[in-house]
Design an enzyme around this catalytic site. Structure first.
Site, PDB file in Angstrom:
ATOM      1  N   LYS A  29     -18.032  -8.675  22.658  1.00 57.72           N
ATOM      2  CA  LYS A  29     -17.612  -9.938  22.044  1.00 57.72           C
ATOM      3  C   LYS A  29     -17.666 -11.028  23.103  1.00 57.72           C
ATOM      4  O   LYS A  29     -17.580 -10.754  24.287  1.00 57.72           O
ATOM      5  CB  LYS A  29     -16.211  -9.817  21.463  1.00 57.72           C
ATOM      6  CG  LYS A  29     -16.151  -8.809  20.321  1.00 57.72           C
ATOM      7  CD  LYS A  29     -15.102  -9.166  19.301  1.00 57.72           C
ATOM      8  CE  LYS A  29     -15.057  -8.150  18.175  1.00 57.72           C
ATOM      9  NZ  LYS A  29     -16.079  -8.367  17.130  1.00 57.72           N
ATOM     10  N   HIS A  88     -22.076  -0.932   7.822  1.00 60.54           N
ATOM     11  CA  HIS A  88     -22.957  -1.925   7.198  1.00 60.54           C
ATOM     12  C   HIS A  88     -24.270  -2.125   7.954  1.00 60.54           C
ATOM     13  O   HIS A  88     -25.220  -2.657   7.401  1.00 60.54           O
ATOM     14  CB  HIS A  88     -22.229  -3.241   6.953  1.00 60.54           C
ATOM     15  CG  HIS A  88     -22.001  -4.091   8.163  1.00 60.54           C
ATOM     16  ND1 HIS A  88     -20.977  -3.896   9.027  1.00 60.54           N
ATOM     17  CD2 HIS A  88     -22.679  -5.154   8.642  1.00 60.54           C
ATOM     18  CE1 HIS A  88     -21.029  -4.800   9.985  1.00 60.54           C
ATOM     19  NE2 HIS A  88     -22.052  -5.594   9.782  1.00 60.54           N
ATOM     20  N   ASP A 104     -14.852   0.319  17.600  1.00 61.03           N
ATOM     21  CA  ASP A 104     -15.211  -0.650  16.565  1.00 61.03           C
ATOM     22  C   ASP A 104     -16.730  -0.739  16.393  1.00 61.03           C
ATOM     23  O   ASP A 104     -17.227  -0.881  15.285  1.00 61.03           O
ATOM     24  CB  ASP A 104     -14.649  -2.024  16.956  1.00 61.03           C
ATOM     25  CG  ASP A 104     -14.912  -3.103  15.910  1.00 61.03           C
ATOM     26  OD1 ASP A 104     -14.819  -2.789  14.711  1.00 61.03           O
ATOM     27  OD2 ASP A 104     -15.217  -4.253  16.285  1.00 61.03           O
ATOM     28  N   HIS A 141     -21.919   1.313  14.734  1.00 58.75           N
ATOM     29  CA  HIS A 141     -23.142   0.509  14.680  1.00 58.75           C
ATOM     30  C   HIS A 141     -24.149   0.848  15.786  1.00 58.75           C
ATOM     31  O   HIS A 141     -25.337   0.993  15.523  1.00 58.75           O
ATOM     32  CB  HIS A 141     -22.806  -0.985  14.771  1.00 58.75           C
ATOM     33  CG  HIS A 141     -21.823  -1.446  13.736  1.00 58.75           C
ATOM     34  ND1 HIS A 141     -21.734  -0.877  12.490  1.00 58.75           N
ATOM     35  CD2 HIS A 141     -20.898  -2.438  13.745  1.00 58.75           C
ATOM     36  CE1 HIS A 141     -20.795  -1.491  11.790  1.00 58.75           C
ATOM     37  NE2 HIS A 141     -20.273  -2.441  12.534  1.00 58.75           N
ATOM     38  N   LYS A 193     -28.634  -3.134   6.766  1.00 53.00           N
ATOM     39  CA  LYS A 193     -29.380  -4.326   7.209  1.00 53.00           C
ATOM     40  C   LYS A 193     -30.873  -4.128   6.946  1.00 53.00           C
ATOM     41  O   LYS A 193     -31.433  -3.078   7.268  1.00 53.00           O
ATOM     42  CB  LYS A 193     -29.132  -4.601   8.693  1.00 53.00           C
ATOM     43  CG  LYS A 193     -27.702  -5.099   8.948  1.00 53.00           C
ATOM     44  CD  LYS A 193     -27.538  -5.636  10.340  1.00 53.00           C
ATOM     45  CE  LYS A 193     -26.073  -5.935  10.607  1.00 53.00           C
ATOM     46  NZ  LYS A 193     -25.738  -7.306  10.792  1.00 53.00           N
ATOM     47  N   PHE A 251       0.829  -1.208   0.000  1.00 52.24           N
ATOM     48  CA  PHE A 251       0.000   0.000   0.000  1.00 52.24           C
ATOM     49  C   PHE A 251       0.862   1.256   0.000  1.00 52.24           C
ATOM     50  O   PHE A 251       0.460   2.300  -0.487  1.00 52.24           O
ATOM     51  CB  PHE A 251      -0.942   0.016   1.206  1.00 52.24           C
ATOM     52  CG  PHE A 251      -1.861  -1.179   1.247  1.00 52.24           C
ATOM     53  CD1 PHE A 251      -2.571  -1.554   0.120  1.00 52.24           C
ATOM     54  CD2 PHE A 251      -1.984  -1.935   2.404  1.00 52.24           C
ATOM     55  CE1 PHE A 251      -3.414  -2.663   0.141  1.00 52.24           C
ATOM     56  CE2 PHE A 251      -2.814  -3.041   2.436  1.00 52.24           C
ATOM     57  CZ  PHE A 251      -3.530  -3.411   1.311  1.00 52.24           C
TER      58      PHE A 251
HETATM   59  C1  BG6 Z   1     -17.812  -5.008  12.234  1.00 50.68           C
HETATM   60  C2  BG6 Z   1     -16.864  -5.025  13.391  1.00 50.68           C
HETATM   61  O1  BG6 Z   1     -18.020  -3.710  11.776  1.00 50.68           O
HETATM   62  O2  BG6 Z   1     -19.061  -5.565  12.636  1.00 50.68           O
HETATM   63  C3  BG6 Z   1     -16.686  -6.436  13.926  1.00 50.68           C
HETATM   64  O3  BG6 Z   1     -15.615  -4.503  12.980  1.00 50.68           O
HETATM   65  C4  BG6 Z   1     -18.025  -7.073  14.228  1.00 50.68           C
HETATM   66  O4  BG6 Z   1     -15.849  -6.458  15.063  1.00 50.68           O
HETATM   67  C5  BG6 Z   1     -18.989  -6.919  13.058  1.00 50.68           C
HETATM   68  O5  BG6 Z   1     -17.807  -8.436  14.513  1.00 50.68           O
HETATM   69  C6  BG6 Z   1     -20.387  -7.363  13.442  1.00 50.68           C
HETATM   70  O6  BG6 Z   1     -21.200  -7.333  12.313  1.00 50.68           O
HETATM   71  P1  BG6 Z   1     -22.482  -8.260  12.204  1.00 50.68           P
HETATM   72  O7  BG6 Z   1     -23.139  -7.831  10.950  1.00 50.68           O
HETATM   73  O8  BG6 Z   1     -21.987  -9.666  12.162  1.00 50.68           O
HETATM   74  O9  BG6 Z   1     -23.305  -8.003  13.418  1.00 50.68           O
END
Ligand code: BG6
Length: 503
Positions: A357, A189, A246, A251, A193, A92
């Site tokens: 986690k 992401h 994270d 999220h 959903k 990179f």
């Molecule tokens: C990611 C995190 O953005 O989302 C991860 O970096 C996490 O640590 C993951 O495990 C969880 O995504 P999902 O869609 O499986 O709930």
């Protein structure tokens, strides 16, 4: 109807990494199988590993088999799809790979005799973003076909956007010197959903919910993102990042936003404005007050039922014993927060958020807990739990509303009953990345975060990190793998006279 017609090339930086293996490539393959990708497309994996194209394709095929457990791989389909995959070896931080990439992309343009739109997907750890952007700029790859037009390129950037407010600002400045806002797609992401998008539809499509959506009727909101997995192979990335950056910065706050936002119409900028407004209205937690509002944790050894429905118990390692993790690590793998919004509609309504986690199970749920009926004719034993609207983001995607009903029988007894909507079992929900990649290719930025929203979330998160620094060394590990997290998180909500519904 959804089929894309314009060809594209997607250069994925970090193509041998976890994200591409687990999410991106499977999503692209699904879109291909659903006949949504255009007839002509090129996926270029850009990574350090010294792979030949053949080896790279085998590597991806193995990843699909390993991580896409919903489908059995159809060899023929894979072979056809894989014809569109290419590999570019490169460091990179060395110009060579980028130079070679120019030649590769020019071949595609030549083959189709067109300016093939280019997507640059940054799927590397965030500390590589800056250098990649620098070289995209210097080599003029960022200018697209013929190096002179910005019309044909877009950049897709994965969260976390930096590691702090300063980082995020720097990254945004860098992005802004190279790309226009319309070319920048910041991914979280969770926004892609299916069930998260359903929240707005549910609130605004049904007359009975919108009028109740405020402090007058809602007592509090609980949001849980529980993961049964530990840090897996991502120790390198996760160390020093932790659950706050994270998961919470992106999220958890996005889920909260989906509940709290109030757009007045359904359009790209109105929705983005509404999200940014919610995040901007979060009441800051002063560093010296952090213990009152935030609890952090790290998993130690424990026993878990890995994967749901499995009965066999497995002994799990503690976080500090995971590979690529410092045996003295103080990185948090769990965080719970009490968040308040400075907004007339939400004044005094706490949002309790938690994620971790190696928790008891993989589950993402939002529970909107309504206040008790003003005239409670039926006694107080349902206090605080009469009407709870639960958005089951996953698994068992759906929505449940608990209501009070009379028990069948000759005496007057009452019980809480669920009214449930679940997605039909036979309907396979699209994966978040499928939706986001498709929207990105269509040029729809609705489900991508805007710079003001990202900055506001970092402002909030950075103060918490600062507070933790002031607190000094945490007493880790403080929850066993396979539990619901540290005791402090239970106290966080119980001291307000409430309790976690998911336990
Ligand atoms: C990611 C995190 O953005 O989302 C991860 O970096 C996490 O640590 C993951 O495990 C969880 O995504 P999902 O869609 O499986 O709930």
């Amino acid at each position: 109807m959804l089929r894309l017609t314009s060809p594209f090339v997607m250069v994925i930086f970090g193509a041998t990494g976890d994200l591409n293996q687990r999410k991106l490539l499977p999503a692209l393959f699904h879109l291909y199988k659903k006949n949504i990708l255009p007839p002509e497309f090129f996926i270029v994996g850009f990574s350090r590993r010294d792979y030949s194209e053949v080896v790279f394709k085998t590597f991806l095929k193995e990843a699909i088999v390993k991580y896409d457990d919903r489908h059995k791989l159809d060899e023929n389909q894979w072979e056809r799809f894989a014809r569109n995959i290419f590999y570019q070896q490169g460091d990179f931080d060395q110009i060579d790979g980028y130079d070679q990439c120019i030649a590769k992309l020019a071949e595609f343009d030549k083959k189709l005799n067109a300016c093939v739109p280019r997507y640059f997907y940054l799927a590397t750890p965030p500390d590589k973003y800056e250098i990649i952007l620098k070289f995209l700029h210097e080599t003029k790859l960022s200018e697209g076909c013929g190096q002179g037009s910005d019309k044909w390129t877009k950049v897709m950037v994965e969260k976390p956007f930096g590691r702090s407010l300063e980082d995020a600002k720097k990254l945004d400045m860098k992005l802004a010197t190279i790309f226009k806002e319309e070319q920048i797609y910041r991914l979280d992401h969770y926004l892609g959903k299916e069930t998260v998008q359903n929240i707005l539809a549910f609130r605004y499509g049904n007359t009975m919910f919108d009028p109740l959506w405020n402090r007058q009727f809602i007592d509090h909101v609980q949001i849980t993102i529980g993961e049964s997995l530990g840090v897996e192979t991502r120790g390198n990335f996760y160390e020093g990042v932790g659950a706050l950056r994270d998961m919470a910065q992106s999220h958890l706050l996005e889920l909260m936003t989906a509940i709290a936002m109030k757009p007045d119409k359904y359009s790209v900028e109105t929705l983005r404005d509404a999200r940014a407004q919610v995040v901007g209205s979060i009441v800051a937690i002063k560093p010296e007050e952090v213990t009152r509002y935030v609890v952090r944790g790290q998993y130690g050894r424990g026993i878990t039922n890995e994967g749901q429905g499995m009965t066999n118990q497995i002994e799990m390692r503690g976080y500090r014993e995971e590979s690529n993790v410092d045996p003295q690590s103080n990185t948090e793998t769990y965080v719970a927060l009490k968040v308040l919004l400075n907004h007339p509609r939400w004044d005094g309504v706490p949002f309790y958020l938690r994620t971790g986690k190696r928790l008891l199970k993989k589950v993402t749920e939002i529970a909107v807990v309504f206040k008790e009926p003003r005239l409670n004719l039926f006694g107080s034993h349902f206090r605080g739990k009469t009407n709870v609207l639960r958005f089951n983001i996953e698994p068992n995607e759906g929505i449940t509303l608990s209501v009070l009903a009379k028990k069948v029988g000759l005496i007057s007894e009452f019980e809480s009953m669920p009214m449930a909507f679940t997605y039909q079992k036979q309907t396979e929900l699209p994966q978040a990345y499928e939706r986001l990649l498709l929207d990105g290719m269509k040029g729809d930025q609705t489900l991508f975060t805007r710079t003001d929203e990202v900055e506001a979330s970092w402002k909030f998160i950075s103060k918490i990190s600062k507070g933790w620094q002031l607190q000094g060394v945490p007493d880790f590990p403080n929850y066993p793998a396979g539990s619901w997290g540290p005791e402090g998180a239970t106290q966080l909500i119980e001291k307000d006279g409430r309790e976690w519904l998911l336990k």
